[in-house]
Design a protein around this motif. Sequence first.
Motif, PDB file in Angstrom:
ATOM      1  N   GLU A  43     -84.933  -0.921  21.222  1.00 51.08           N
ATOM      2  CA  GLU A  43     -84.648   0.025  22.206  1.00 51.08           C
ATOM      3  C   GLU A  43     -84.328  -0.534  23.733  1.00 51.08           C
ATOM      4  OE1 GLU A  43     -87.221  -0.153  20.635  1.00 51.08           O
ATOM      5  OE2 GLU A  43     -89.096  -0.017  21.964  1.00 51.08           O
ATOM      6  N   ASN A  44     -84.661  -2.019  23.721  1.00 53.88           N
ATOM      7  CA  ASN A  44     -84.366  -2.688  24.917  1.00 53.88           C
ATOM      8  C   ASN A  44     -83.239  -3.841  25.150  1.00 53.88           C
ATOM      9  OD1 ASN A  44     -86.439  -1.275  26.540  1.00 53.88           O
ATOM     10  ND2 ASN A  44     -87.934  -2.697  25.676  1.00 53.88           N
ATOM     11  N   ARG A  45     -82.755  -3.849  23.764  1.00 54.81           N
ATOM     12  CA  ARG A  45     -81.643  -4.936  23.927  1.00 54.81           C
ATOM     13  C   ARG A  45     -80.614  -4.829  24.797  1.00 54.81           C
ATOM     14  NH1 ARG A  45     -81.928  -5.591  17.209  1.00 54.81           N
ATOM     15  NH2 ARG A  45     -83.806  -6.510  17.341  1.00 54.81           N
ATOM     16  N   TYR A  46     -80.665  -3.542  25.168  1.00 52.84           N
ATOM     17  CA  TYR A  46     -79.270  -3.527  26.365  1.00 52.84           C
ATOM     18  C   TYR A  46     -79.651  -4.181  27.490  1.00 52.84           C
ATOM     19  CZ  TYR A  46     -82.193  -0.130  28.760  1.00 52.84           C
ATOM     20  OH  TYR A  46     -83.180   0.433  29.556  1.00 52.84           O
ATOM     21  N   LEU A  47     -81.105  -4.257  27.924  1.00 54.91           N
ATOM     22  CA  LEU A  47     -81.635  -5.022  28.881  1.00 54.91           C
ATOM     23  C   LEU A  47     -81.090  -6.569  28.568  1.00 54.91           C
ATOM     24  CD1 LEU A  47     -84.818  -3.242  29.731  1.00 54.91           C
ATOM     25  CD2 LEU A  47     -82.798  -3.278  31.230  1.00 54.91           C
ATOM     26  N   ALA A  48     -81.431  -7.238  27.455  1.00 58.30           N
ATOM     27  CA  ALA A  48     -81.435  -8.409  27.038  1.00 58.30           C
ATOM     28  C   ALA A  48     -79.753  -8.958  27.463  1.00 58.30           C
ATOM     29  CB  ALA A  48     -81.558  -8.647  25.728  1.00 58.30           C
ATOM     30  N   ARG A  49     -78.907  -8.075  27.039  1.00 63.36           N
ATOM     31  CA  ARG A  49     -77.587  -8.309  27.486  1.00 63.36           C
ATOM     32  C   ARG A  49     -77.183  -8.267  28.802  1.00 63.36           C
ATOM     33  NH1 ARG A  49     -77.136  -5.341  22.721  1.00 63.36           N
ATOM     34  NH2 ARG A  49     -77.017  -3.145  23.919  1.00 63.36           N
ATOM     35  N   GLN A  50     -78.027  -7.473  29.672  1.00 61.81           N
ATOM     36  CA  GLN A  50     -77.788  -7.596  31.185  1.00 61.81           C
ATOM     37  C   GLN A  50     -78.347  -8.629  31.778  1.00 61.81           C
ATOM     38  OE1 GLN A  50     -78.465  -3.661  32.745  1.00 61.81           O
ATOM     39  NE2 GLN A  50     -77.597  -2.765  30.896  1.00 61.81           N
ATOM     40  N   MET A  51     -79.499  -9.362  31.378  1.00 64.33           N
ATOM     41  CA  MET A  51     -79.954 -10.370  32.068  1.00 64.33           C
ATOM     42  C   MET A  51     -79.279 -11.535  32.194  1.00 64.33           C
ATOM     43  SD  MET A  51     -83.425  -9.442  32.415  1.00 64.33           S
ATOM     44  CE  MET A  51     -84.180 -10.896  32.646  1.00 64.33           C
ATOM     45  N   CYS A  52     -79.581 -12.383  33.185  1.00 67.55           N
ATOM     46  CA  CYS A  52     -78.857 -13.816  33.366  1.00 67.55           C
ATOM     47  C   CYS A  52     -79.535 -14.873  32.547  1.00 67.55           C
ATOM     48  CB  CYS A  52     -78.934 -14.001  34.682  1.00 67.55           C
ATOM     49  SG  CYS A  52     -77.795 -13.387  35.573  1.00 67.55           S
ATOM     50  N   TYR A  53     -79.241 -15.900  32.130  1.00 66.16           N
ATOM     51  CA  TYR A  53     -79.846 -16.998  31.289  1.00 66.16           C
ATOM     52  C   TYR A  53     -79.543 -18.285  32.060  1.00 66.16           C
ATOM     53  CZ  TYR A  53     -81.011 -13.111  28.297  1.00 66.16           C
ATOM     54  OH  TYR A  53     -81.636 -11.975  27.936  1.00 66.16           O
ATOM     55  N   VAL A  54     -80.159 -19.147  32.250  1.00 57.96           N
ATOM     56  CA  VAL A  54     -80.228 -20.468  32.908  1.00 57.96           C
ATOM     57  C   VAL A  54     -80.696 -21.501  31.857  1.00 57.96           C
ATOM     58  CG1 VAL A  54     -80.633 -21.837  34.704  1.00 57.96           C
ATOM     59  CG2 VAL A  54     -80.364 -19.442  35.189  1.00 57.96           C
ATOM     60  N   LEU A  55     -79.821 -22.516  31.335  1.00 51.73           N
ATOM     61  CA  LEU A  55     -80.175 -23.570  30.619  1.00 51.73           C
ATOM     62  C   LEU A  55     -80.536 -24.585  31.635  1.00 51.73           C
ATOM     63  CD1 LEU A  55     -80.307 -24.990  27.900  1.00 51.73           C
ATOM     64  CD2 LEU A  55     -77.921 -25.205  27.872  1.00 51.73           C
TER      65      LEU A  55
END
Length: 77
Positions: A43-55
């Motif tokens: 139910e929260n995976r849409y939030l994961a798609r909106q996050m920024c990720y830094v390597l």
Amino acid sequence: MGQIESRIPDLGVEQELAQSLMRTETNGMTDRQVLSDVLSRPENRYLARQMCYVLTIQGLMSSCRGIHRRPTEPLSS
């Protein structure tokens, strides 16, 4: 070799994430574990798609959204 860190891109995502976090039992969990738990729920995976990720590799950072995936890919393990 490297580490991936998440960043909250805007206030709207931050507020939705905060609501999800309030519904989560966090006793004994690190911040990273709590965030992983919340973002991995269907139910929260849409939030994961909106996050920024830094390597970060040996102290060097890639830019925000440096990790890309196609929007149609499922976010499952």
